[in-house]
Design a protein around this motif. Sequence first.
Motif, short mmCIF file in Angstrom:
data_model
loop_
_atom_site.label_atom_id
_atom_site.label_comp_id
_atom_site.label_asym_id
_atom_site.label_seq_id
_atom_site.Cartn_x
_atom_site.Cartn_y
_atom_site.Cartn_z
N GLU A 117 0.72 -1.09 -0.12
CA GLU A 117 0.03 0.03 0.01
C GLU A 117 0.83 1.29 0.10
O GLU A 117 0.38 2.23 -0.45
N GLN A 118 1.91 1.15 0.81
CA GLN A 118 2.83 2.38 0.53
C GLN A 118 3.63 2.47 -0.68
O GLN A 118 3.67 3.91 -1.38
N GLY A 119 3.84 1.37 -1.22
CA GLY A 119 4.38 1.42 -2.56
C GLY A 119 3.55 2.07 -3.57
O GLY A 119 4.00 3.07 -4.53
N ALA A 120 2.20 1.60 -3.49
CA ALA A 120 1.15 2.12 -4.48
C ALA A 120 0.95 3.69 -4.12
O ALA A 120 0.76 4.65 -5.14
N ARG A 121 0.83 4.06 -2.70
CA ARG A 121 0.72 5.59 -2.75
C ARG A 121 2.01 6.58 -3.30
O ARG A 121 1.50 7.43 -3.92
N ILE A 122 3.06 5.92 -2.95
CA ILE A 122 4.13 6.65 -3.64
C ILE A 122 4.09 6.40 -5.24
O ILE A 122 4.57 7.66 -5.80
N ARG A 123 3.78 5.45 -5.60
CA ARG A 123 3.92 5.30 -7.10
C ARG A 123 2.57 6.31 -7.89
O ARG A 123 3.02 6.77 -8.86
N ALA A 124 1.78 6.28 -7.04
CA ALA A 124 0.51 7.25 -7.29
C ALA A 124 1.21 8.89 -7.67
O ALA A 124 0.72 9.60 -8.65
N LEU A 125 2.07 9.15 -6.80
CA LEU A 125 2.47 10.44 -6.73
C LEU A 125 3.35 10.45 -8.16
O LEU A 125 3.53 11.69 -8.96
N TRP A 126 4.31 9.65 -8.78
CA TRP A 126 5.07 9.52 -9.68
C TRP A 126 4.03 9.70 -10.90
O TRP A 126 4.48 10.55 -12.06
N ASP A 127 3.06 8.88 -10.83
CA ASP A 127 2.18 8.73 -11.98
C ASP A 127 1.77 10.40 -12.38
O ASP A 127 1.39 10.79 -13.47
N GLU A 128 1.13 10.81 -11.16
CA GLU A 128 0.61 11.97 -11.21
C GLU A 128 1.31 12.98 -11.83
O GLU A 128 0.94 13.85 -12.73
N PHE A 129 2.81 13.13 -11.24
CA PHE A 129 3.73 14.05 -11.96
C PHE A 129 3.89 13.87 -13.32
O PHE A 129 3.82 14.85 -14.27
N GLU A 130 3.91 12.59 -13.88
CA GLU A 130 4.00 12.32 -15.18
C GLU A 130 2.85 12.69 -16.10
O GLU A 130 2.95 13.20 -17.18
N ALA A 131 1.82 12.53 -15.25
CA ALA A 131 0.43 12.91 -16.27
C ALA A 131 0.09 14.47 -16.50
O ALA A 131 -0.50 14.96 -17.32
N ARG A 132 0.69 15.26 -15.36
CA ARG A 132 0.50 16.45 -15.20
C ARG A 132 -1.11 16.90 -15.61
O ARG A 132 -1.16 17.97 -16.51
N GLU A 133 -1.93 16.38 -14.99
CA GLU A 133 -3.31 16.72 -15.09
C GLU A 133 -3.87 17.41 -13.90
O GLU A 133 -5.07 17.77 -14.14
N THR A 134 -3.07 17.49 -12.70
CA THR A 134 -3.72 18.22 -11.89
C THR A 134 -2.84 19.54 -11.47
O THR A 134 -1.65 19.68 -12.17
N PRO A 135 -3.28 20.52 -10.95
CA PRO A 135 -2.34 21.60 -10.62
C PRO A 135 -1.21 21.48 -9.85
O PRO A 135 -0.11 22.19 -10.28
N GLU A 136 -1.16 20.53 -9.04
CA GLU A 136 0.05 20.22 -8.30
C GLU A 136 1.03 19.88 -9.28
O GLU A 136 2.04 20.06 -9.30
N ALA A 137 0.47 18.85 -9.98
CA ALA A 137 1.37 18.09 -11.06
C ALA A 137 2.18 19.19 -11.98
O ALA A 137 3.33 19.29 -12.43
N ARG A 138 1.23 20.09 -12.50
CA ARG A 138 1.69 21.01 -13.45
C ARG A 138 2.72 22.05 -12.87
O ARG A 138 3.94 22.42 -13.51
N PHE A 139 2.41 22.27 -11.42
CA PHE A 139 3.42 23.27 -10.73
C PHE A 139 4.60 22.73 -10.51
O PHE A 139 5.81 23.23 -10.48
N ALA A 140 4.55 21.39 -10.20
CA ALA A 140 5.60 20.45 -9.94
C ALA A 140 6.76 20.38 -11.18
O ALA A 140 7.97 20.50 -11.15
N LYS A 141 6.07 20.23 -12.38
CA LYS A 141 6.68 19.85 -13.70
C LYS A 141 7.28 21.49 -13.87
O LYS A 141 8.63 21.56 -14.45
N ALA A 142 6.53 22.40 -13.84
CA ALA A 142 7.03 23.71 -13.93
C ALA A 142 8.44 24.25 -13.19
O ALA A 142 9.28 24.49 -13.83
N LEU A 143 8.53 23.61 -11.83
CA LEU A 143 9.63 24.02 -11.23
C LEU A 143 10.67 22.92 -11.81
O LEU A 143 11.93 23.40 -11.61
N ASP A 144 10.42 21.70 -12.06
CA ASP A 144 11.42 20.97 -12.75
C ASP A 144 12.16 21.51 -13.70
O ASP A 144 13.31 21.33 -14.35
#
Length: 203
Positions: A117-144
């Motif tokens: 369950e911990q691996g799935a939760r952290i993997r979900a963060l990585w997937d979200e970052f890659e997809a750039r579909e949320t404001p959080e992911a788009r801001f994270a990618k912007a900083l990257d």
Amino acid sequence: MSRVTIAPEEDRLNAQIAFAVEIDKLKRIVRRNLLIDGSRRENDAEHSWYVGMLAMVLGEHAPPGTDLHRVVAMLLVHDLVEIDAGDTFVYDQVAVAAQAAAERTAADRIFALLPREQGARIRALWDEFEARETPEARFAKALDRFAPILANHHTEGGTWPLFKVKAGQVREKVRIIQEGSPSLGAYALELVELSVARGHLAE
């Protein structure tokens, strides 16, 4: 009666420690970008820490309502896949074409080291970052994307002249910054134009 030799909580801890040992390898993945003082190239662990700090310092430039804790968490995990896949130079078209598949394979292995369950939760963060579909992911990618532009600007072009990167290629990356933060995107574009004017970035 069979005897249990490893308690469930001990088995969980062993998995977490195995993950902790594995991600230490991120410190040896060297990126193309120089440190801002120009003394050497940075590694992935340094980059992840730096963009996480940028999220805290520049959080007011995120869209209203952005969960900055989630942004920081995404930035901490976003490059872990490079332990297996290596650093992909954003201006290398051939490498970028193969990047997604290699990084997904790496994510499958690395995040599976953790308890399920911990691996799935952290993997979900990585997937979200890659997809750039949320404001959080788009801001994270912007900083990257913002961090290398900032570093190159402060090192007389840094990797841009070294790898014959043109201004148009950098402006393409600025669009990703603009999607996550219009104000940081505007600032990044100013840095690009100033670098061109100073002769540190070719048109």
